[in-house]
Design an enzyme around this catalytic site. Structure first.
Site, PDB file in Angstrom:
ATOM      1  CB  VAL A  30      -0.944   0.006   1.219  1.00 16.25           C
ATOM      2  CG1 VAL A  30      -1.707   1.331   1.296  1.00 16.25           C
ATOM      3  CG2 VAL A  30      -1.913  -1.156   1.142  1.00 16.25           C
ATOM      4  CB  CYS A 274      -8.246  -7.101   1.786  1.00 14.90           C
ATOM      5  SG  CYS A 274      -7.068  -5.751   1.618  1.00 14.90           S
ATOM      6  NE  ARG A 345       0.397  -8.673   2.704  1.00 14.28           N
ATOM      7  CZ  ARG A 345       0.013  -7.435   2.423  1.00 14.28           C
ATOM      8  NH1 ARG A 345      -0.055  -6.533   3.383  1.00 14.28           N
ATOM      9  NH2 ARG A 345      -0.300  -7.097   1.185  1.00 14.28           N
TER      10      ARG A 345
END
Length: 438
Positions: A30, A274, A345
């Site tokens: 990000v 997410c 992740r």
């Protein structure tokens, strides 16, 4: 703002875009793309606690593959550091650290709290702190702001201001980039909201949507992924039902998809930083208010169970082919949480691997996108450089990497023995070419 350019009760004027110097805290998937875009136009200090990551970026390389060497070079006003003091000259801080969950699926705010303390150490009167990390509604003002106040000795909305602009990065997606995705913005005062919105409009070509409050922006972000999670859970549950009926789920979805308003979701593993994580932030806050969410948590349970279900389907196929499960050899192709991306992740491929291993299956993993040392450090798995042919009793195609697509059915089946089983989690291969698929 009054005629002197100040706010009621505040002696400091709001920053202008021209005098802004940005500190981006966290240079991962990000933070780096955002820092690069701002670094093409204004002074930016990119900070990360990982000195290795900082040195890598200084050398013009990005191991996440989100930004290429040419783009890094274009950010002429961007410098990298792992020293907190180097953020001291900044007056806008954009925090882009991870917000994971712990082993009990509770929000782990420790990275965010640490970043807030760090910002608090360098926060000065008139500064603005903007958070991009996905959180539950209220977290910025209830968790981050008090920490910054305590560390800095400054007063919120009098000496410094806050904003929230949720990240919308899609790792591995070369079409939807940070500048081409509309950005939600917000601020702790109307004037701060105007500043944050104007700041992002400097680099977001797709435009911005200014929310009425930080809490609204936080809520909007967390439900984006919750909505996707629930929809995928529905399709996963349909796959469980149709598989029992001997009906191919994808054929059903393709037929239903001929209706103009049918949503094109597909069954699969739901991992990553997410979709597989964010719903737990919302349910955590909901439970704090006394409400027990049912649909969201039911969807999470279904999606979290799919890895074990896939392993079970592989076992059934092996039994039908008279292949011994115990001490068998299985090749899992793909370890990342999505295709054409090195991001490990919260990958749910690990659930397949662990379920297979629980039955004394010898599992090898092959993923050309993965950094082997990261895989070892994160999951204790060292991926193969190249699988041997005619070796495996079963092959599980878990991630739809382009390299696997290029191999085709013949190339993938070549890793298995003559009577081996091929299971396609990602529907990459034709239905008639595999022994089973989700």
């Amino acid at each position: 703002m009054n005629q002197a350019g100040r706010y009621p009760g505040c002696q400091y004027s709001m920053l202008t875009i021209e005098e802004t110097k940005i500190g981006v805290v966290g240079l991962g998937y990000v933070g780096l793309p955002l820092a690069v875009e701002f670094g093409k136009k204004m002074s930016v200090v990119g900070f990360d606690i990982n000195a290795g990551r900082v040195n890598e970026l200084k050398s013009g390389k990005d191991s996440t593959l989100e930004v290429d060497a040419e783009e890094l070079a274009e950010a002429a006003c961007l410098e990298y550091t792992d020293q907190v003091d180097d953020l001291g000259a900044c007056n806008v801080f954009i925090v882009t650290v991870p917000t994971p969950i712990d082993r009990y699926k509770r929000p782990d705010l420790s990275p965010l709290e640490s970043a807030s303390r760090m910002v608090g150490k360098v926060l000065k009167p008139g500064d603005v702190a903007v958070f991009e990390s996905t959180v539950y509604p209220g977290a910025t003002e209830e968790v981050c702001v008090p920490i910054m106040e305590a560390v800095s000795g400054l007063t919120f909305n009098k000496d410094f201001f806050a904003g929230y602009s949720p990240e919308r990065i899609n790792p591995g997606d070369k079409e939807h980039r940070v500048t081409s995705i509309l950005k939600v913005t917000s601020g702790s005062t109307p004037e701060a909201a105007d500043f944050v919105d104007a700041l992002y409009r400097e680099v977001i070509t797709a435009g911005t949507h200014k929310a009425s409050s930080i809490r609204v922006a936080e809520a909007a972000k967390v439900i984006e992924n919750t909505q996707r999670d629930v929809n995928i859970a529905l399709i996963n549950e349909l796959a469980l039902i149709f598989n029992r009926m001997g009906i191919d789920t994808i054929e059903v979805l393709e037929a239903a998809g001929t209706k103009w308003n049918f949503l094109p979701f597909r069954p699969g593993l739901v991992g990553g930083h997410c979709i597989g994580v964010d719903p737990y932030y919302l349910t955590h806050k909901a439970q704090e208010t006394g409400y027990h969410p049912e649909v969201i948590l039911a969807g999470r349970r279904i999606n979290d169970s799919m890895g074990a279900y896939v392993a079970g389907q592989v076992f059934k196929l092996m039994n039908r082919s008279h292949l011994k499960v115990c001490d068998s050899r299985v090749l899992v192709m793909g370890l990342t949480f999505k295709e054409n991306c090195p991001d490990l992740r919260n990958t749910r491929v690990i659930d397949i691997i662990e379920e297979l291993q629980s039955y004394n299956v010898n599992v090898d993993v092959y993923d050309p996108w993965v950094d082997a040392e990261e895989a070892v450090g994160t999951y204790g798995i060292r991926p193969l450089d190249q699988p041997e042919k005619n070796t495996y009793d079963a092959v599980v195609l878990a991630v739809a990497h382009e390299q696997f697509r290029d191999m085709g059915v013949t190339g993938i089946r070549s890793f298995g023995k003559e009577a081996s089983v091929l299971y396609d989690v990602k529907h990459l291969l034709p239905v008639e070419a595999v022994d089973g698929r989700l």
